[in-house]
Design a protein around this motif. Structure first.
Motif: not given
Length: 264
Positions: A177-200
């Motif tokens: 039953x291994x899923x063949x296509x997986x994703x995370x729970x939410x969409x985000x723009x890459x610059x926002x993700x980078x900003x959040x990583x830097x802040x963390x």
């Protein structure tokens, strides 16, 4: 384990060893080259299942990436067949079959490589995932240079590399039953993700946004398809883990030019 030292490969290897599975690590740094085939037959001697999380890119910018990946995966399938490999599990990117990427050489090359794997004589499973959270440090779309951070405006729905590793392990161990296509729970723009990583990480560098080479990357072409299985963690939970374990650390300005290409 092809690409054993990369972002996903190191995680997969650790999980397999935790289950008592003997892991043979194969990587270019260890003398195994998919494109030339050098060292591949020796590396797969006595192996039952192969997991591929490699990223066999050309050695120089003007090389044909479609030819490079076709050659790499023909070599892999040929040697797997000759060595009697029971199963081949390949990690790749979800959504690249979309026709909007027909003029995007890297994705076209990945498609062609999948065709080689699926048409071969070795039973194969392809696990497709959306971009990983760790893509926030990937020089393919984020430039850390001289105190500046510039991120392309991709709209993504990221999933953790740890989660991808879990699914690859289940696929390799024959879970039906291994899923063949997986994703995370939410969409985000890459610059926002980078900003959040830097802040963390307590990094106060500002992130400048730039348009991607292909407009579809900014409009959601790489968001999860409807049939994708959604797996956590979400962005904030992943960031909490990053601050604890030190993974996905954005390179400081002084080290920016020494960043190696992750495998996501």
């Amino acid at each position: 384990m092809i690409g054993a030292t990369g972002t996903a490969g190191s995680r997969v290897a650790a999980r397999l060893r935790g289950r008592g599975v003997t892991v043979v690590e194969a990587s270019r740094g260890g003398g195994v080259d998919l494109v030339t085939g050098h060292g591949l037959a020796d590396a797969l001697e006595g192996v039952d299942v192969v997991i591929d999380v490699s990223d066999p890119v050309p050695d120089h910018a003007h090389a044909d990436i479609v030819h490079t990946l076709n050659t790499a995966y023909r070599n892999l399938v040929m040697v797997c067949s000759a060595k009697g490999i029971q199963r081949l599990v390949v990690s790749t990117i979800a959504g690249i079959e979309d026709p909007v990427f027909d003029e995007f050489p890297y994705f076209v090359a990945k498609r062609a490589a999948h065709d080689v794997v699926l048409a071969g004589p070795v039973p194969a499973t392809i696990v497709r995932s959306t971009q990983w959270f760790e893509f926030a440090t990937n020089p393919a779309a984020v430039d850390f240079d001289d105190g500046h951070v510039i991120a392309q405006d991709w709209l993504i729905q990221p999933v953790a590399a740890d989660t991808v590793a879990d699914v690859l392990v289940e696929a390799a161990l024959g879970q039906t039953r291994t899923p063949r296509t997986i994703t995370g729970p939410e969409a985000i723009r890459l610059p926002r993700l980078v900003s959040k990583l830097l802040a963390a990480q307590g990094d106060d560098r500002a992130v400048r946004v730039t348009e991607p080479e292909l407009g579809a990357l900014a409009t959601g072409a790489l968001l999860a398809p409807d049939h994708a299985i959604v797996l956590g963690p979400d962005v904030d939970s992943w960031l909490d883990g990053v601050t604890l374990d030190g993974q996905a650390t954005a390179p400081p300005a002084a080290a920016a030019k020494d960043v190696s290409r992750p495998d996501s």
